[in-house]
Design an enzyme around this catalytic site. Structure first.
Site, PDB file in Angstrom:
ATOM      1  N   ASP A   1       0.868  -1.178   0.000  1.00 23.27           N
ATOM      2  CA  ASP A   1       0.000   0.000   0.000  1.00 23.27           C
ATOM      3  C   ASP A   1       0.906   1.230   0.000  1.00 23.27           C
ATOM      4  O   ASP A   1       1.566   1.520   0.997  1.00 23.27           O
ATOM      5  CB  ASP A   1      -0.880  -0.052   1.261  1.00 23.27           C
ATOM      6  N   HIS A   2       0.921   1.930  -1.116  1.00 23.67           N
ATOM      7  CA  HIS A   2       1.868   3.025  -1.266  1.00 23.67           C
ATOM      8  C   HIS A   2       1.519   4.226  -0.372  1.00 23.67           C
ATOM      9  O   HIS A   2       2.327   5.132  -0.199  1.00 23.67           O
ATOM     10  CB  HIS A   2       1.931   3.450  -2.740  1.00 23.67           C
TER      11      HIS A   2
END
Ligand code: CAO
Length: 427
Positions: free
Chosen positions: A399-400
């Site tokens: 999850d950036h």
């Protein structure tokens, strides 16, 4: 009061058009631009509006007739109100030119009505996009406030049937319910695939429906990035194979996956952010001080992700044994909800099947997932020569919002290093 003949306008075709709806009956009082009938060509469906206000005296057509431009539709007793009126020398009854400005969105197919000798052209016909639907369906759509142009037809030649209207309304309601419940997932339009060939319609079981929703939600709400790498597992595999041979039959089989779980825990301890969840409002990160590892298991009914709890407190053998029990439970549908809850990080291994890399979807509310593909012997340059090495492809999706690319690269590099030296796994 003059009797006025209203005729079929030019709808952009020189072929006969079908009368699919007569919207008025003798004795009806009609207003200017009120729909008199609906005709359908091979290109479009068109509403024919009245050019004047008046009372319908006689109707010359019926549903199902095929008519050409200029054919008499009906006779009206006009009350004198029309957009612009003019007489036609050849007409036995008064005529008027159509109010050309009535067309709201002219297109090549919404050619404006023309005045024909001997009658009155209706107001400019209104193109109903390429909507094909019968009177009952149009009535239903009007009652439900449905715009037929937004409905996909599943009838013959894509004609819209009542079921399509109902399904459209149902989809809209589902979408609204989704938005209200916060899932906000877009509902894709239904398509009639039987238009292009024979199909089989198979109902989906609950597991597949639920996991489809979860995967969709994760995919649309998490900005995913996947970091790829490869770990040299030559030494690890030698150790694993010899250890299995030494222990012979009867005992628990040491699997590569068990080592991957162990290495994950060590890497997660080194990089705690990967063992966290983000608060829905994006204001906080909950870093967990427990290490529960989810393992994706493929079953005939669909994908499930049982969890190895407290993997940090377990040895590789114990993990292998638990993994074996959990995957058996998964494949015999014996997993309980509690067996699949609370994971802090997941592993999805397709290594037993094949492939060189893939993009696993983060198992929300976790923030990262490790994908593993099939190991292969490859030549690896050691600074002097190419050496054969068993390389394991790794694909870490994260999850950036929570993890930066550099952190992900460091995590995978560290993870590869752990696999590269089996002794470090026992530290
Ligand atoms: N490279 C090469 N060979 C591998 C390997 C790898 N990365 N991983 C496993 N193998 C080998 C195993 O050693 C085993 O060989 P042997 O029978 O000779 O010992 C064989 O492949 C079969 O392994 P397996 O897949 O049955 O067992 P596993 O421990 O690797 O995995 C499990 C167990 C439950 C994870 C697996 O069966 C499974 O379901 N995988 C699919 C997961 C999945 O669908 N993920 C996708 C999620 S995203 O849609």
């Amino acid at each position: 009061m003059a009797a006025i003949e209203v005729k079929v306008p030019d709808v952009g075709t020189d072929k006969p058009v079908d009368v699919i709806e007569i919207s008025v009956k003798p004795g009806d009082t009609v207003a200017i631009e009120q729909t008199l009938m609906v005709i359908e060509s091979d290109k479009a469906t068109v509403e024919v509006p009245s050019p004047v206000a008046g009372v319908v005296k006689t109707i010359a057509l019926k549903v199902g007739d095929q008519v050409m431009q200029g054919a008499l539709i009906l006779v009206l007793e006009g009350d004198g109100a029309s957009a612009t009126a003019s007489s036609s020398p050849a007409a036995s009854t008064p005529t008027a030119s159509a109010p050309l400005s009535a067309t709201s969105s002219p297109t090549p197919e919404t050619t404006t009505a023309v005045t024909k000798p001997g009658g009155m052209a209706p107001a400019a016909p209104v193109l109903l996009a390429s909507v094909h639907a019968g009177p009952a369906v149009r009535k239903l759509a009007r009652e439900l406030g449905v715009n037929l142009a937004e409905v996909s037809g599943t009838g013959v030649k894509s004609r819209i049937i009542k079921d399509d209207v109902h399904l459209h309304v149902k989809n809209l309601l589902t979408q609204r319910a989704g938005q209200a419940s916060g899932t906000g997932l877009p509902v894709l339009p239904s398509i009639d695939f039987s238009k292009w060939g024979s199909i089989e319609s198979l109902p989906l079981n609950k597991l597949r429906r639920v996991s489809a929703q979860n995967l969709h939600r994760a995919w649309v709400s998490i900005p995913h990035v996947t970091q790829h790498d490869a770990a040299d597992i030559s030494g690890l595999e030698d150790f694993r194979v010899s250890e299995n041979a030494r222990r012979k039959e009867g005992g628990v089989k040491l699997t590569l996956l068990a080592f991957l779980v162990k290495a994950s825990v060590l890497a997660l301890k080194e990089y705690p952010k990967f063992n966290s969840s983000m608060a829905p409002d994006g204001e906080k990160l909950f870093v967990k001080n427990y290490w529960h590892i989810g393992i994706a298991v493929d079953t005939p009914d669909g994908l499930v992700v049982p969890v190895i709890r407290d993997a940090d407190r377990k040895g590789v053998l114990e993990i292998a044994s638990e993994m074996d029990a959990l995957s058996k439970k998964a494949r015999t549908k014996k997993l309980l909800p509690a067996d699949m809850q609370g994971a802090t990080f997941s592993i999805s291994s397709l290594g037993g099947i094949g492939g060189t890399a893939f993009t696993p979807i983060v198992n929300w509310p976790e923030v990262a997932i490790l994908g593993v593909s099939k190991s292969r012997m490859q030549p690896v340059w050691d600074g002097k020569a190419f050496q054969p090495a068993l390389m394991l492809p790794l694909s870490l999706s994260y999850d950036h919002r929570v993890i930066d690319g550099a952190e992900a690269a460091r995590f995978v590099t560290h993870f590869s290093g752990l696999l590269g030296d089996v002794r470090r796994l026992s530290l």
